[in-house]
Motif scaffolding. Sequence first.
Motif, PDB file in Angstrom:
ATOM      1  N   LYS A  52      36.998   9.517 -26.939  1.00 14.59           N
ATOM      2  CA  LYS A  52      37.629   8.441 -26.483  1.00 14.59           C
ATOM      3  C   LYS A  52      36.541   7.419 -26.132  1.00 14.59           C
ATOM      4  CE  LYS A  52      42.345   9.584 -25.685  1.00 14.59           C
ATOM      5  NZ  LYS A  52      43.480   9.314 -24.785  1.00 14.59           N
ATOM      6  N   SER A  53      37.136   6.163 -26.203  1.00 12.51           N
ATOM      7  CA  SER A  53      36.192   5.014 -25.645  1.00 12.51           C
ATOM      8  C   SER A  53      36.822   4.824 -24.120  1.00 12.51           C
ATOM      9  CB  SER A  53      36.482   3.924 -26.468  1.00 12.51           C
ATOM     10  OG  SER A  53      37.695   3.553 -26.338  1.00 12.51           O
ATOM     11  N   GLU A  54      36.189   4.100 -23.526  1.00  7.76           N
ATOM     12  CA  GLU A  54      36.501   3.887 -21.884  1.00  7.76           C
ATOM     13  C   GLU A  54      37.190   2.484 -21.881  1.00  7.76           C
ATOM     14  OE1 GLU A  54      33.758   4.649 -18.617  1.00  7.76           O
ATOM     15  OE2 GLU A  54      32.491   5.596 -20.121  1.00  7.76           O
ATOM     16  N   THR A  55      38.066   2.525 -21.079  1.00  3.48           N
ATOM     17  CA  THR A  55      38.381   1.325 -20.555  1.00  3.48           C
ATOM     18  C   THR A  55      38.455   1.230 -19.112  1.00  3.48           C
ATOM     19  OG1 THR A  55      40.175   1.260 -22.103  1.00  3.48           O
ATOM     20  CG2 THR A  55      40.637  -0.338 -20.377  1.00  3.48           C
ATOM     21  N   ILE A  56      37.646   0.240 -18.726  1.00  6.70           N
ATOM     22  CA  ILE A  56      37.597   0.218 -17.272  1.00  6.70           C
ATOM     23  C   ILE A  56      37.957  -1.331 -16.654  1.00  6.70           C
ATOM     24  CG2 ILE A  56      35.599   1.735 -17.223  1.00  6.70           C
ATOM     25  CD1 ILE A  56      33.769  -0.714 -16.381  1.00  6.70           C
ATOM     26  N   SER A  57      38.232  -1.414 -15.459  1.00 11.69           N
ATOM     27  CA  SER A  57      38.657  -2.597 -14.733  1.00 11.69           C
ATOM     28  C   SER A  57      37.662  -3.717 -14.471  1.00 11.69           C
ATOM     29  CB  SER A  57      39.246  -2.157 -13.349  1.00 11.69           C
ATOM     30  OG  SER A  57      39.204  -3.449 -12.504  1.00 11.69           O
ATOM     31  N   GLN A  58      38.208  -4.628 -15.020  1.00  9.24           N
ATOM     32  CA  GLN A  58      37.155  -6.107 -14.910  1.00  9.24           C
ATOM     33  C   GLN A  58      36.641  -6.063 -13.443  1.00  9.24           C
ATOM     34  OE1 GLN A  58      39.810  -8.324 -16.702  1.00  9.24           O
ATOM     35  NE2 GLN A  58      40.863  -8.991 -14.839  1.00  9.24           N
ATOM     36  N   ALA A  60      35.519  -3.813 -11.690  1.00  7.53           N
ATOM     37  CA  ALA A  60      34.929  -2.680 -11.124  1.00  7.53           C
ATOM     38  C   ALA A  60      33.467  -3.057 -11.169  1.00  7.53           C
ATOM     39  CB  ALA A  60      34.986  -1.435 -11.816  1.00  7.53           C
ATOM     40  N   ARG A  65      31.070   3.454 -12.953  1.00  2.50           N
ATOM     41  CA  ARG A  65      30.335   4.493 -13.771  1.00  2.50           C
ATOM     42  C   ARG A  65      29.529   5.351 -13.549  1.00  2.50           C
ATOM     43  NH1 ARG A  65      29.156   2.453 -18.976  1.00  2.50           N
ATOM     44  NH2 ARG A  65      30.397   4.094 -20.004  1.00  2.50           N
ATOM     45  N   GLU A 213      41.980   4.895 -12.448  1.00  5.48           N
ATOM     46  CA  GLU A 213      41.497   3.867 -13.222  1.00  5.48           C
ATOM     47  C   GLU A 213      40.500   4.467 -14.113  1.00  5.48           C
ATOM     48  OE1 GLU A 213      42.048   0.571 -13.434  1.00  5.48           O
ATOM     49  OE2 GLU A 213      43.759   0.936 -12.147  1.00  5.48           O
ATOM     50  N   PRO A 217      35.098   9.328 -21.345  1.00  6.78           N
ATOM     51  CA  PRO A 217      34.035  10.278 -21.090  1.00  6.78           C
ATOM     52  C   PRO A 217      33.839  10.326 -19.516  1.00  6.78           C
ATOM     53  CG  PRO A 217      33.193   8.943 -22.526  1.00  6.78           C
ATOM     54  CD  PRO A 217      34.607   8.511 -22.083  1.00  6.78           C
ATOM     55  N   ASN A 218      34.124   9.250 -18.919  1.00 10.43           N
ATOM     56  CA  ASN A 218      34.152   8.939 -17.324  1.00 10.43           C
ATOM     57  C   ASN A 218      35.172  10.015 -16.654  1.00 10.43           C
ATOM     58  OD1 ASN A 218      34.326   7.723 -15.046  1.00 10.43           O
ATOM     59  ND2 ASN A 218      34.212   5.677 -15.764  1.00 10.43           N
TER      60      ASN A 218
ATOM     61  N   VAL B 484      26.127  10.686 -21.542  1.00  7.66           N
ATOM     62  CA  VAL B 484      27.314  10.847 -21.685  1.00  7.66           C
ATOM     63  C   VAL B 484      28.146   9.563 -21.547  1.00  7.66           C
ATOM     64  CG1 VAL B 484      29.529  11.726 -20.614  1.00  7.66           C
ATOM     65  CG2 VAL B 484      27.717  12.936 -20.799  1.00  7.66           C
ATOM     66  N   LEU B 485      27.430   8.663 -20.628  1.00  6.50           N
ATOM     67  CA  LEU B 485      28.243   7.209 -20.685  1.00  6.50           C
ATOM     68  C   LEU B 485      27.403   6.077 -21.004  1.00  6.50           C
ATOM     69  CD1 LEU B 485      29.320   8.075 -16.840  1.00  6.50           C
ATOM     70  CD2 LEU B 485      30.723   8.265 -18.705  1.00  6.50           C
ATOM     71  N   LYS B 488      27.794   5.245 -24.832  1.00  7.31           N
ATOM     72  CA  LYS B 488      29.411   4.752 -25.243  1.00  7.31           C
ATOM     73  C   LYS B 488      29.501   3.371 -24.715  1.00  7.31           C
ATOM     74  CE  LYS B 488      31.760   8.480 -26.550  1.00  7.31           C
ATOM     75  NZ  LYS B 488      33.097   8.594 -27.528  1.00  7.31           N
ATOM     76  N   GLN B 491      31.354   0.639 -26.741  1.00  8.16           N
ATOM     77  CA  GLN B 491      32.798   0.591 -26.933  1.00  8.16           C
ATOM     78  C   GLN B 491      33.654   0.607 -25.717  1.00  8.16           C
ATOM     79  OE1 GLN B 491      33.825   4.785 -28.148  1.00  8.16           O
ATOM     80  NE2 GLN B 491      31.881   5.036 -29.529  1.00  8.16           N
ATOM     81  N   LEU B 492      33.027   0.174 -24.654  1.00 10.17           N
ATOM     82  CA  LEU B 492      33.527  -0.135 -23.353  1.00 10.17           C
ATOM     83  C   LEU B 492      34.589  -1.306 -23.492  1.00 10.17           C
ATOM     84  CD1 LEU B 492      33.042   1.230 -20.523  1.00 10.17           C
ATOM     85  CD2 LEU B 492      31.702  -0.523 -20.173  1.00 10.17           C
ATOM     86  N   LYS B 493      35.598  -1.011 -23.019  1.00  9.21           N
ATOM     87  CA  LYS B 493      36.590  -2.075 -22.943  1.00  9.21           C
ATOM     88  C   LYS B 493      36.784  -2.696 -21.522  1.00  9.21           C
ATOM     89  CE  LYS B 493      39.115  -0.239 -26.035  1.00  9.21           C
ATOM     90  NZ  LYS B 493      40.522   0.656 -26.483  1.00  9.21           N
ATOM     91  N   LEU B 494      36.961  -3.883 -21.267  1.00 10.80           N
ATOM     92  CA  LEU B 494      37.141  -4.281 -19.921  1.00 10.80           C
ATOM     93  C   LEU B 494      38.705  -4.820 -20.045  1.00 10.80           C
ATOM     94  CD1 LEU B 494      34.276  -6.494 -18.826  1.00 10.80           C
ATOM     95  CD2 LEU B 494      35.053  -4.302 -18.102  1.00 10.80           C
ATOM     96  N   SER B 495      39.315  -4.301 -18.877  1.00 10.70           N
ATOM     97  CA  SER B 495      40.874  -4.759 -18.586  1.00 10.70           C
ATOM     98  C   SER B 495      40.924  -4.828 -17.103  1.00 10.70           C
ATOM     99  CB  SER B 495      41.613  -3.466 -19.461  1.00 10.70           C
ATOM    100  OG  SER B 495      43.096  -3.877 -18.968  1.00 10.70           O
ATOM    101  N   THR B 497      42.820  -4.296 -13.556  1.00  9.09           N
ATOM    102  CA  THR B 497      43.241  -3.136 -12.762  1.00  9.09           C
ATOM    103  C   THR B 497      44.870  -2.794 -13.165  1.00  9.09           C
ATOM    104  OG1 THR B 497      41.532  -3.433 -11.397  1.00  9.09           O
ATOM    105  CG2 THR B 497      43.351  -1.766 -10.554  1.00  9.09           C
TER     106      THR B 497
END
Lengths: 322, 606
Positions: A52-58, A60, A65, A213, A217-218, B484-485, B488, B491-495, B497
């Motif tokens: 999968k791709s990662e979604t992280i908080s803006q 952070a 990571r 959150e 892969p994280n 691993v990280l 990728k 493809q990292l998406k920011l959203s 919290t």
Amino acid sequence: MNFTEILCFIVLFLVLPILISGFIRNLKARLQNRIGSPLLQPLYNLYKLLQKSETISQDASPLFRIVPALNFSIMLILAVLVPWLPFHFSLPGSEIFLVLYLFAAMRFFSIIAALDTGSPFSAFGASREATLSALTEPAIILSLVALGIAYRTSDLNEIFSFSQSHGLMQVSIWLLSGAGLFLASLVELSRMPIDDPTTHLELTMVHEAMVIENSGPNLALIELAYNLRLVVYYGLSAQCFMHALAVLFTIDHATYVLLSILAIFILAFLTAAIESFAVKLAWRNNPEFIAYALTMSLLASLAAIFQSAFASLSLGNLGAFL
Amino acid sequence: MHFSAPYPIYFGVAPLSLFLDPLAAIFVLLLLTVTMASAIFAPSYLRHLTGKINQSYFWINMILFIVGMLMVLLSANAVTFLVFWEIMSLSSAALVASDFSSHKAHKATIIYLGATRIATSLLAIGFLWYYSIFSSWNFVDWKLNSESLPAAILVALGLCIKAGIWPFHIWLPYAHPQAPAPVSALMSGVMIKVAIYAAIRLFVLPGSGSEELAYLFIALGMISALWGIVFALIQTDLKRLLAYSSVENIGLILASVGICLWAQKTGMKEIALISFVAALFHSINHGIFKSLLFLSTGAIDSAMHSREMKNLGGLSKKMPWTSFAFLVGAASACALPPLSGFASKWLIYQGFFTIPCQWHGKAMIGISLVSIGLLAFLGGLALACFTKAFAISFLGRPRSAAINHAKEASPSMLIAQLSLTLITVLMGLLSPQIISFFSLVYQSILVPEEAAISGFAKFVGPSLPLLPLAIVLTLLTCIIYYSVLFRKRKQLKLSMTWECGYGGLEPTMQATAGSFSHSIATIFAPILHYSTRFQISGKDRRHFPEQIQVETEISSLLESSIYSPIINSVRLLSGHFSKLQAGSIHLYLLYVFITLIALLTLGAKS
């Protein structure tokens, strides 16, 4: 350590973390009259997460990571240092206090990563984790120190080797330390009755809330590190029980290895049983549960002290000591 | 090295006399390192205090303070020691009072001055007592035996006040927040260690040890450690938090000194060596990482004009280097391997652990077991405390608008912080070498049995492989991160919290310093007098509250139920005494006359 042993270690190291967590899940489902997921489900999950791709908080920071990778590498090192299987690498860093502070380092970074996104949920988890770990730390350290006192060294390889003298006192030290470690590891691993890993409500959880959150892969790295931590803890307490057994009976090495693996599965079975039959404790009752672990470890250290008293004193001046 | 001033330079009864041995040299090195960092840091730090602090006043007192500390470390006799001790105490009090205009600074200065006065008078009495027993002012001639024990206890109490040991630690959390950051770094990093240095010189170096003093040190040390970290945990002002954490660390150091004294008395040479090295190493380590933390806090202060964690948050994006320095300092304070804090904490553990292993002394085994458990508990609390300090101030979302204008600290401030960071890391990685060097120091001064030394060296070398550990850890982390990280990252998406679909998280919707430590604070509620009050108002207050108010109240048990009554009664008494000073010359003549008669009768008796 010979070649076959290294091979055995590598195989078990790769297989057991996945297998044990799959086993606990499946067993819990069986105990609740469900069919449950296949044994290798954790592996499938990891594979899925890695794709999968990662979604992280803006909000952070880069730490968010880095921490999963860092914690996973600490865990890999720990898996080699801690004698959780009956094979020893005899590496120099296998030492009670170093090992425990490496575990503490993992906790430090996971708490920081949980607070990184500014999510109120993960902050709850982090705060609880900090509290629980502060309370459990004495129990874990005293369980291991008891063994250390009994064998007069803080080197885990030496403690968990079989070249030691046998005695009935030893059996009680090993059993009590093992019990203390197992109870403490239930808290450390956020299992029932401290934390329910399967509820749907993040507000009440510890571990799951902390990683709320994380994704992709994280998250896979975190899950993998968690599974590894689980077998290392269980393996360590299983080794304690096995040593108690080895004091009483003479067992050849191959059987011993098989029995050790079986012991880990028995502890996993116990966990599944506890999680099916017990209810989660109210937050303010947790210290009472931890007190059981602490009591076990204190009894173990007392036994260790008495054992060294018997060893160093002849019967004549024992009366004088008492 | 020994130096005695020629005849005319005399302090009344003894000459100005200095000497430098390896022990003093180590502490001088610590002093110079921290001084260097503070001196690089200070000029640009003071810029944000322009108008509040008089620059020349600051620098004059700073120089006096540093020279005072240096000479205390070097002094060879009690009189020289006391003179420079006074210079050190008074100049640091003047530095605490740098900001004349603030009411808080007045209060802090009064409390600090009060503490130093009591400390100095205890020291003076103790020194006179020592002199009357050994008829010499030189530290070398002072032995620790049953005759000199009362004097030693008096001196020890005086030193404890200066070191900030429970129950005399009260001045630390007042003085530190008021002092400018470089001063705090010096006070917490070095000045309280000067007291430890004096304790080592006076009590450990005679080599005979003392059980009474040992039990006193272990008890006070462990209580201060617990007390300090519990209070550190609940603080919301970064500097107060660090001040209380100093109380914890100094407690651990004192307990180690106590173990060393006990082991000397009972002839456990190896344990004496381990705990001596532990105390020395932890003093140096704590000096470095605590100065680092104070300087980083100073950098925050100069960028934000606030150290209250409720105004901070998200600073790591604005001040990446400062946050890195603070993170390393915090990790070292939590004793995480492979940093220096771990190496010395490990030795402290070993000091306690070796006691039951070597089987000696019934009471001591119990004490050491309890201490190991307590140390583990303290470690857990320190972890909670410093993750909170770092994460609440540097991570998360900004809690005040001022953060959006915050800038990274100036280059000179960064150099100061990063050099201390580097030292902390290096001291951890090279710890086996440093430990064996410190054990040589002990050997050169006290000459214990060869067997203990060689046994010790064998035991430290293999069990503390911090350098290989650090290398393996870094490599593994890099490999895992990149494999691993990192691949990728595209493809990292920011959203945002996750906020339960509630629509927009406000800065207040995250953990605060108070809420993070709430669950631990409730455990210690009795000694903290901790209580929380909730007030939820609004029409349908259960589902749609309009206003939620949470108030927590904390007061120290020690301050409210011991110190305030004492201070009040002293105030009351002094009110009565002030009537004696009536301003009439006749009355004063009468006093002189009465004193004269009294002295004459006393003289006649003997």
